[in-house]
Scaffold this motif. Structure first.
Motif, mmCIF file in Angstrom:
data_model
loop_
_atom_site.group_PDB
_atom_site.id
_atom_site.type_symbol
_atom_site.label_atom_id
_atom_site.label_comp_id
_atom_site.label_asym_id
_atom_site.label_seq_id
_atom_site.Cartn_x
_atom_site.Cartn_y
_atom_site.Cartn_z
ATOM 1 N N PRO A 94 1.584 92.710 27.142
ATOM 2 C CA PRO A 94 1.517 93.197 28.407
ATOM 3 C C PRO A 94 0.992 94.556 28.241
ATOM 4 O O PRO A 94 1.259 95.369 27.348
ATOM 5 N N CYS A 95 0.393 95.162 29.324
ATOM 6 C CA CYS A 95 -0.193 96.434 29.298
ATOM 7 C C CYS A 95 -0.794 96.706 30.947
ATOM 8 O O CYS A 95 -1.621 95.807 31.317
ATOM 9 N N GLN A 96 -0.184 97.639 31.487
ATOM 10 C CA GLN A 96 -0.499 97.871 32.998
ATOM 11 C C GLN A 96 -0.935 96.625 33.745
ATOM 12 O O GLN A 96 -2.045 96.923 34.331
ATOM 13 N N GLY A 97 -0.211 95.896 34.092
ATOM 14 C CA GLY A 97 -0.384 95.029 34.875
ATOM 15 C C GLY A 97 -1.177 93.624 34.586
ATOM 16 O O GLY A 97 -1.474 92.746 35.215
ATOM 17 N N TYR A 98 -1.419 93.738 33.128
ATOM 18 C CA TYR A 98 -2.256 92.509 32.662
ATOM 19 C C TYR A 98 -1.494 92.042 31.279
ATOM 20 O O TYR A 98 -0.837 92.630 30.551
ATOM 21 N N TRP A 99 -1.866 90.738 31.098
ATOM 22 C CA TRP A 99 -1.542 90.146 29.920
ATOM 23 C C TRP A 99 -2.957 90.192 29.055
ATOM 24 O O TRP A 99 -4.042 89.844 29.536
ATOM 25 N N TRP A 100 -2.753 90.844 27.828
ATOM 26 C CA TRP A 100 -3.914 90.568 26.811
ATOM 27 C C TRP A 100 -3.472 89.681 26.003
ATOM 28 O O TRP A 100 -2.418 89.510 25.210
ATOM 29 N N ILE A 101 -4.566 88.750 25.904
ATOM 30 C CA ILE A 101 -4.430 87.332 25.037
ATOM 31 C C ILE A 101 -5.285 87.200 23.787
ATOM 32 O O ILE A 101 -6.426 87.197 24.220
ATOM 33 N N LEU A 102 -4.697 87.020 22.783
ATOM 34 C CA LEU A 102 -5.620 86.596 21.542
ATOM 35 C C LEU A 102 -5.406 84.883 21.682
ATOM 36 O O LEU A 102 -4.413 84.372 21.641
ATOM 37 N N SER A 103 -6.490 84.192 21.653
ATOM 38 C CA SER A 103 -6.399 82.941 21.634
ATOM 39 C C SER A 103 -7.612 82.281 20.971
ATOM 40 O O SER A 103 -9.036 82.744 21.065
ATOM 41 N N PRO A 108 -11.307 75.782 18.944
ATOM 42 C CA PRO A 108 -10.107 75.556 18.254
ATOM 43 C C PRO A 108 -10.231 75.677 16.793
ATOM 44 O O PRO A 108 -9.430 76.166 15.926
ATOM 45 N N ASP A 109 -11.557 75.611 16.298
ATOM 46 C CA ASP A 109 -11.573 75.705 14.895
ATOM 47 C C ASP A 109 -12.268 77.301 14.445
ATOM 48 O O ASP A 109 -12.557 77.557 13.312
ATOM 49 N N GLY A 110 -12.375 78.023 15.510
ATOM 50 C CA GLY A 110 -12.987 79.185 15.545
ATOM 51 C C GLY A 110 -12.046 80.500 15.305
ATOM 52 O O GLY A 110 -10.734 80.245 14.981
ATOM 53 N N ASP A 111 -12.467 81.786 15.362
ATOM 54 C CA ASP A 111 -11.643 82.802 15.376
ATOM 55 C C ASP A 111 -11.022 82.987 16.786
ATOM 56 O O ASP A 111 -11.323 82.436 17.865
ATOM 57 N N MET A 112 -10.043 83.812 16.687
ATOM 58 C CA MET A 112 -9.340 84.218 17.901
ATOM 59 C C MET A 112 -10.201 85.220 18.821
ATOM 60 O O MET A 112 -10.948 86.082 18.213
ATOM 61 N N LYS A 113 -10.173 84.889 20.117
ATOM 62 C CA LYS A 113 -10.871 85.806 21.086
ATOM 63 C C LYS A 113 -10.056 86.550 21.911
ATOM 64 O O LYS A 113 -8.600 86.086 22.145
ATOM 65 N N LEU A 114 -10.304 87.379 22.519
ATOM 66 C CA LEU A 114 -9.775 88.483 23.477
ATOM 67 C C LEU A 114 -9.921 87.985 24.574
ATOM 68 O O LEU A 114 -11.134 87.771 25.374
ATOM 69 N N PHE A 115 -8.689 88.038 25.578
ATOM 70 C CA PHE A 115 -8.926 87.660 26.902
ATOM 71 C C PHE A 115 -7.999 88.429 27.811
ATOM 72 O O PHE A 115 -6.863 89.078 27.111
ATOM 73 N N THR A 116 -7.955 88.687 29.121
ATOM 74 C CA THR A 116 -6.973 89.074 30.099
ATOM 75 C C THR A 116 -6.625 88.321 30.834
ATOM 76 O O THR A 116 -7.337 87.494 31.253
ATOM 77 N N LEU A 117 -5.471 88.406 31.571
ATOM 78 C CA LEU A 117 -4.949 87.690 32.872
ATOM 79 C C LEU A 117 -3.961 88.595 33.480
ATOM 80 O O LEU A 117 -3.016 89.373 33.250
ATOM 81 N N GLU A 123 -0.053 80.834 34.066
ATOM 82 C CA GLU A 123 -0.229 79.366 34.057
ATOM 83 C C GLU A 123 -1.461 78.922 34.786
ATOM 84 O O GLU A 123 -1.662 77.794 34.787
ATOM 85 N N SER A 124 -2.229 79.904 35.065
ATOM 86 C CA SER A 124 -3.371 79.550 35.990
ATOM 87 C C SER A 124 -4.685 78.983 35.089
ATOM 88 O O SER A 124 -5.357 78.503 35.298
ATOM 89 N N MET A 125 -4.594 79.583 33.634
ATOM 90 C CA MET A 125 -5.462 79.146 32.653
ATOM 91 C C MET A 125 -6.826 79.958 32.974
ATOM 92 O O MET A 125 -7.868 79.348 32.406
ATOM 93 N N ASN A 126 -7.036 80.854 34.054
ATOM 94 C CA ASN A 126 -8.175 81.588 34.394
ATOM 95 C C ASN A 126 -8.255 82.836 33.380
ATOM 96 O O ASN A 126 -8.289 83.954 34.200
ATOM 97 N N TRP A 127 -8.020 82.760 32.139
ATOM 98 C CA TRP A 127 -8.388 83.734 31.427
ATOM 99 C C TRP A 127 -9.395 84.386 31.478
ATOM 100 O O TRP A 127 -10.586 83.660 31.328
ATOM 101 N N ILE A 128 -9.649 85.859 31.446
ATOM 102 C CA ILE A 128 -10.959 86.463 31.570
ATOM 103 C C ILE A 128 -11.323 86.741 30.174
ATOM 104 O O ILE A 128 -10.609 87.499 29.580
ATOM 105 N N PRO A 129 -12.594 86.344 29.535
ATOM 106 C CA PRO A 129 -13.099 86.900 28.299
ATOM 107 C C PRO A 129 -13.314 88.281 28.367
ATOM 108 O O PRO A 129 -13.943 88.695 29.234
#
Length: 150
Positions: A94-103, A108-117, A123-129
């Protein structure tokens, strides 16, 4: 969050952490917050650096799920950021009203990428790359976010 409250996990007979508890000493109460019934998943938890959230992660080698609870609200309950999906690993910060997500959700076979939500849209799965050319080819495994740094 103060010295009156602790969080801890308990292992099962196979020594796998599968339960997370909250103990409030002044009230002499112990509350089960989370239990993972699937023996292929382990459970870990942490309090965020800003002490605003309890984060509970349950994961196997192929998928994960993150739950959180606000610590400044005694009536708060656990909420899930995104239910587990086959071959999708993620961690949330969490940071300032957003979730920062590594996924690895996009690969699925590659590296983790950074997203925000935005918080409140779990639960929306509308993660923003987060597209930053300087991050291309960099394998990220963990993230620490600070409001300010020197």
């Amino acid at each position: 969050l103060d010295d009156d409250v602790i969080f801890y996990s308990k292992p099962d007979s196979a020594h796998r952490s599968y339960q997370v508890y909250r103990r409030i000493f002044s009230e002499e109460t112990e509350e089960l917050l989370y239990e993972e019934p699937d023996y292929t998943y382990w459970v870990g938890f942490e309090v965020t650096l800003d002490k605003q959230y309890l984060m509970i992660e349950t994961a196997s080698t192929e998928s994960s799920e993150v739950h959180y609870m606000e610590l400044d609200n005694q009536n708060a309950t656990l909420s899930c950021i995104s239910k587990r999906q086959p071959q999708v690993l993620y961690a949330a910060y969490p940071c300032q009203g957003y979730w920062w997500i590594l996924s690895n959700i996009d690969d699925p076979d590659g590296d983790m990428k950074l997203f925000t939500l935005p918080m409140g849209f779990e639960e929306s799965m509308n993660w923003i790359p987060v597209t930053d050319p300087s991050l291309e080819g960099i394998a990220m495994e963990e993230l620490d976010i600070f409001e300010r740094h020197a």
